[in-house]
Design a protein around this motif. Structure first.
Motif, PDB file in Angstrom:
ATOM      1  N   ALA A  65       8.854 -24.673  23.078  1.00  0.00           N
ATOM      2  CA  ALA A  65       9.983 -23.768  23.234  1.00  0.00           C
ATOM      3  C   ALA A  65      10.696 -24.155  24.521  1.00  0.00           C
ATOM      4  O   ALA A  65      10.112 -24.086  25.609  1.00  0.00           O
ATOM      5  CB  ALA A  65       9.512 -22.322  23.291  1.00  0.00           C
ATOM      6  N   ILE A  66      11.940 -24.599  24.422  1.00  0.00           N
ATOM      7  CA  ILE A  66      12.698 -25.035  25.589  1.00  0.00           C
ATOM      8  C   ILE A  66      13.255 -23.797  26.280  1.00  0.00           C
ATOM      9  O   ILE A  66      14.128 -23.107  25.753  1.00  0.00           O
ATOM     10  CB  ILE A  66      13.843 -25.979  25.183  1.00  0.00           C
ATOM     11  N   LEU A  67      12.709 -23.483  27.454  1.00  0.00           N
ATOM     12  CA  LEU A  67      13.131 -22.275  28.154  1.00  0.00           C
ATOM     13  C   LEU A  67      14.594 -22.359  28.560  1.00  0.00           C
ATOM     14  O   LEU A  67      15.081 -23.418  28.980  1.00  0.00           O
ATOM     15  CB  LEU A  67      12.275 -22.033  29.389  1.00  0.00           C
ATOM     16  N   ALA A  68      15.281 -21.223  28.431  1.00  0.00           N
ATOM     17  CA  ALA A  68      16.688 -21.123  28.811  1.00  0.00           C
ATOM     18  C   ALA A  68      16.824 -20.210  30.020  1.00  0.00           C
ATOM     19  O   ALA A  68      15.931 -19.425  30.336  1.00  0.00           O
ATOM     20  CB  ALA A  68      17.512 -20.581  27.642  1.00  0.00           C
ATOM     21  N   GLU A  69      17.950 -20.307  30.684  1.00  0.00           N
ATOM     22  CA  GLU A  69      18.218 -19.404  31.805  1.00  0.00           C
ATOM     23  C   GLU A  69      18.218 -17.957  31.331  1.00  0.00           C
ATOM     24  O   GLU A  69      17.945 -17.043  32.104  1.00  0.00           O
ATOM     25  CB  GLU A  69      19.558 -19.761  32.453  1.00  0.00           C
ATOM     26  N   GLU A  70      18.523 -17.754  30.038  1.00  0.00           N
ATOM     27  CA  GLU A  70      18.578 -16.410  29.476  1.00  0.00           C
ATOM     28  C   GLU A  70      17.237 -15.947  28.909  1.00  0.00           C
ATOM     29  O   GLU A  70      17.129 -14.825  28.411  1.00  0.00           O
ATOM     30  CB  GLU A  70      19.644 -16.344  28.362  1.00  0.00           C
ATOM     31  N   SER A  71      16.213 -16.787  28.951  1.00  0.00           N
ATOM     32  CA  SER A  71      14.910 -16.429  28.382  1.00  0.00           C
ATOM     33  C   SER A  71      14.271 -15.288  29.162  1.00  0.00           C
ATOM     34  O   SER A  71      14.556 -15.084  30.351  1.00  0.00           O
ATOM     35  CB  SER A  71      13.965 -17.639  28.394  1.00  0.00           C
TER      36      SER A  71
END
Length: 216
Positions: A65-71
């Protein structure tokens, strides 16, 4: 040798998940790169002490799961600073099984599902080379390691390949620190807060209460 130049290498943040005899388990990693373009292969680096490392060797498949700034920021605390030997990190989280791997739901920059091909031994870490068997796109902004350090102000766990021990500066009577520059570290996730802490303060990363902070 001055290793500061190594800190300029760019990284992302990923939750790697796999099946532990039917139970989901996973951890945070910061090293993943694409090796080939056609019939793509990727490589990830994992500390041999990680419980997820051994589970991947057994199961031979994993998700990224590629973490996002919005995660959800609590993902970093759960998957980065807690151990799958002691708890089910997926408990209470929304996820599904895809290709016999756990895939977290929520805001991410995308998901990659892989099948292990071979392993390269690198002393404290192994590099897993894996075939990409499926992808699930998402539209989050990928969280870089620089963003994690500079904006979230998190620290690398000891099992990360980029971990560097940072000595604490004692606050002694001989070297008083001005009130405005007090710094506190969250003992749960490593977040560093600068300034005073109010009684109702909570860690912005893991939501730990003020009692979990120690002055540094």
């Amino acid at each position: 040798m001055d290793i500061n130049a190594l800190r300029q290498i760019t990284y992302g943040l990923y939750v790697v998940g796999t099946s532990d005899n039917g139970r989901p388990t996973g951890c945070i990693i910061n090293t993943c790169f694409q090796v080939t373009s056609e019939n793509p292969i990727v490589a990830i680096s994992m500390n041999k002490n990680n419980y997820t490392h051994d589970a991947i060797l057994r199961h031979r498949r994993f998700s990224l799961a590629i973490l996002a700034e919005e995660s959800d920021a609590s993902l970093i605390t759960t998957f980065g600073f807690q151990c799958g030997r002691d708890r089910n990190k997926y408990e209470g989280r929304d996820y599904s099984w895809q290709h016999d791997t756990p895939v977290l739901k929520g805001k991410f920059a995308g998901h990659i599902i892989c099948e292990l091909l071979h392993v390269a031994d690198n002393e404290t870490h192994d590099v897993f080379f894996a075939r990409v068997i499926d992808t699930l796109p998402d539209d989050g902004t990928p969280m870089t390691y620089a963003y994690y350090h500079q904006v979230i102000k998190g620290r690398a766990p000891k099992n990360a390949p980029t971990y560097v021990a940072e000595p604490e500066t004692p606050n002694t009577p001989e070297t008083p620190r001005p009130q405005s520059t007090k710094r506190y570290v969250c003992e749960v996730c490593g977040y560093i807060h600068e300034g005073e802490l109010t009684d109702d303060f909570k860690c912005p990363v893991c939501q730990a209460p003020r009692s979990c902070f120690k002055e540094i």
